[in-house]
Design a protein around this motif. Sequence first.
Motif, PDB file in Angstrom:
ATOM      1  N   SER A 187       0.681  -1.145   0.032  1.00 32.28           N
ATOM      2  CA  SER A 187       0.015  -0.115  -0.062  1.00 32.28           C
ATOM      3  C   SER A 187       0.870   1.067  -0.024  1.00 32.28           C
ATOM      4  CB  SER A 187      -0.871  -0.087   1.209  1.00 32.28           C
ATOM      5  OG  SER A 187      -0.213   0.207   2.343  1.00 32.28           O
TER       6      SER A 187
ATOM      7  N   LEU B 294      -6.771   1.807   5.051  1.00 34.98           N
ATOM      8  CA  LEU B 294      -7.638   0.842   4.320  1.00 34.98           C
ATOM      9  C   LEU B 294      -6.820  -0.464   4.298  1.00 34.98           C
ATOM     10  CD1 LEU B 294     -10.165  -0.264   3.032  1.00 34.98           C
ATOM     11  CD2 LEU B 294      -9.238   0.543   0.892  1.00 34.98           C
TER      12      LEU B 294
ATOM     13  N   ILE C   4      -7.776  -4.190   5.922  1.00 39.54           N
ATOM     14  CA  ILE C   4      -8.009  -5.412   4.921  1.00 39.54           C
ATOM     15  C   ILE C   4      -7.240  -6.582   5.607  1.00 39.54           C
ATOM     16  CG2 ILE C   4      -7.309  -6.261   2.636  1.00 39.54           C
ATOM     17  CD1 ILE C   4      -8.209  -3.474   1.428  1.00 39.54           C
TER      18      ILE C   4
ATOM     19  N   SER D 252      -9.423  -9.742   6.780  1.00 37.29           N
ATOM     20  CA  SER D 252      -9.398 -10.883   5.946  1.00 37.29           C
ATOM     21  C   SER D 252      -8.968 -12.101   6.634  1.00 37.29           C
ATOM     22  CB  SER D 252      -8.275 -10.648   4.667  1.00 37.29           C
ATOM     23  OG  SER D 252      -7.027 -10.294   5.290  1.00 37.29           O
TER      24      SER D 252
ATOM     25  N   SER E 240      -6.287 -13.469   0.456  1.00 38.61           N
ATOM     26  CA  SER E 240      -5.147 -12.308   0.283  1.00 38.61           C
ATOM     27  C   SER E 240      -5.451 -11.743  -0.962  1.00 38.61           C
ATOM     28  CB  SER E 240      -3.794 -12.876   0.568  1.00 38.61           C
ATOM     29  OG  SER E 240      -3.448 -14.063  -0.348  1.00 38.61           O
TER      30      SER E 240
ATOM     31  N   ILE F  80      -7.933 -11.494  -2.983  1.00 36.57           N
ATOM     32  CA  ILE F  80      -9.407 -10.802  -2.917  1.00 36.57           C
ATOM     33  C   ILE F  80      -8.989  -9.422  -2.156  1.00 36.57           C
ATOM     34  CG2 ILE F  80     -11.550 -10.359  -1.746  1.00 36.57           C
ATOM     35  CD1 ILE F  80     -12.055 -13.435  -2.267  1.00 36.57           C
ATOM     36  N   GLY F  81      -8.190  -9.537  -0.896  1.00 33.38           N
ATOM     37  CA  GLY F  81      -7.704  -8.361  -0.269  1.00 33.38           C
ATOM     38  C   GLY F  81      -6.962  -7.361  -0.851  1.00 33.38           C
TER      39      GLY F  81
ATOM     40  N   ILE G 234      -6.801  -7.168  -4.424  1.00 36.33           N
ATOM     41  CA  ILE G 234      -7.706  -6.713  -5.601  1.00 36.33           C
ATOM     42  C   ILE G 234      -8.635  -5.609  -5.122  1.00 36.33           C
ATOM     43  CG2 ILE G 234      -9.483  -7.189  -7.005  1.00 36.33           C
ATOM     44  CD1 ILE G 234      -8.633  -9.884  -7.423  1.00 36.33           C
ATOM     45  N   PHE G 235      -9.134  -5.717  -3.987  1.00 36.17           N
ATOM     46  CA  PHE G 235     -10.114  -4.548  -3.319  1.00 36.17           C
ATOM     47  C   PHE G 235      -9.073  -3.322  -3.026  1.00 36.17           C
ATOM     48  CE2 PHE G 235     -12.186  -2.735   0.572  1.00 36.17           C
ATOM     49  CZ  PHE G 235     -13.339  -2.480  -0.098  1.00 36.17           C
ATOM     50  N   LEU G 236      -7.956  -3.739  -2.547  1.00 33.94           N
ATOM     51  CA  LEU G 236      -6.965  -2.549  -2.264  1.00 33.94           C
ATOM     52  C   LEU G 236      -6.785  -1.603  -3.776  1.00 33.94           C
ATOM     53  CD1 LEU G 236      -5.206  -1.053  -0.217  1.00 33.94           C
ATOM     54  CD2 LEU G 236      -3.437  -2.396  -0.815  1.00 33.94           C
TER      55      LEU G 236
ATOM     56  N   ILE H   7      -8.572  -1.468  -6.317  1.00 36.67           N
ATOM     57  CA  ILE H   7      -9.702  -1.040  -6.650  1.00 36.67           C
ATOM     58  C   ILE H   7     -10.127   0.441  -5.997  1.00 36.67           C
ATOM     59  CG2 ILE H   7     -12.316  -1.224  -6.892  1.00 36.67           C
ATOM     60  CD1 ILE H   7     -11.885  -4.045  -7.643  1.00 36.67           C
ATOM     61  N   CYS H   8      -9.937   0.322  -4.733  1.00 35.99           N
ATOM     62  CA  CYS H   8      -9.945   1.462  -3.705  1.00 35.99           C
ATOM     63  C   CYS H   8      -9.014   2.794  -4.214  1.00 35.99           C
ATOM     64  CB  CYS H   8      -9.918   1.145  -2.495  1.00 35.99           C
ATOM     65  SG  CYS H   8     -11.273   0.069  -1.919  1.00 35.99           S
TER      66      CYS H   8
END
Length: 238
Positions: free
Chosen positions: A133, A153, A157, A161, A193, A195-196, A198-200, A202-203
């Motif tokens: 991040s 974030l 996550i 997670s 992990s 999915i986590g 990918i979500f990061l 996207i945000c």
Amino acid sequence: IPVRPNIIGGMALFIIGNLILLLGRAGSVIMLELFSMVVIIPAVVLMLLGARFLRALILPLSYLVLMVPFLDAVDEIHRPFQDMSAAMGVRLLSLLNIPVFHNGLYLELPGIVLEVAVACSGLNFLLSIVAVSVPLAVFTLNRVWQRAAIIALAVSIGVVSNWLRITLIGVWTYMGGKGVHGPLHIFQGFFVSVIGFIFLFICAWALGRFNVAGASREAAGSPAHAPFDARKLNNGLI
């Protein structure tokens, strides 16, 4: 940036880093040997290029701290996260109407007892996603609050997670699934992990788009330039 070597300051810091290296090697403490690099590399920059270069490179040089395996040195760091993960796993399983009894680090389900071990604390993934991040925030976002939001974030996550991973394992075993340990266990952690991450991303993309939209609104709201008037120019010159 002008090159202005700081021989005295850089050499002093270089000696301190090498002393840390020698202490780590004498005591067979690999963590100290690795940490010495975090001191020696800035010392070389200061000695050869100067203080202004060191200030300009403070972020990437500080980022090197994340390569030191602090989590492997002290197991007690994992315990609060183990307790929290076990408690939240029990709550999530209860919300799914799965009978479970919380006993410290153990989740007692019908026919099986799951333990939230040190490796299941979630700290390793937490450190990994925070490490991703930081450059993601620096290279894709411009505002300080956006960068802070992405790093916060990432921490969220990393923690949540692990709760979901423990809950998935509990559901799997309750439904009659076998092979809690082994390849399937590794795949479950890998799946959560991914999915986590990918979500990061996207945000971060969404925050970046918010930045672009704000800049467009500011550009649209700015007053247009006055039309060129040759008479005013002539009156001013003649």
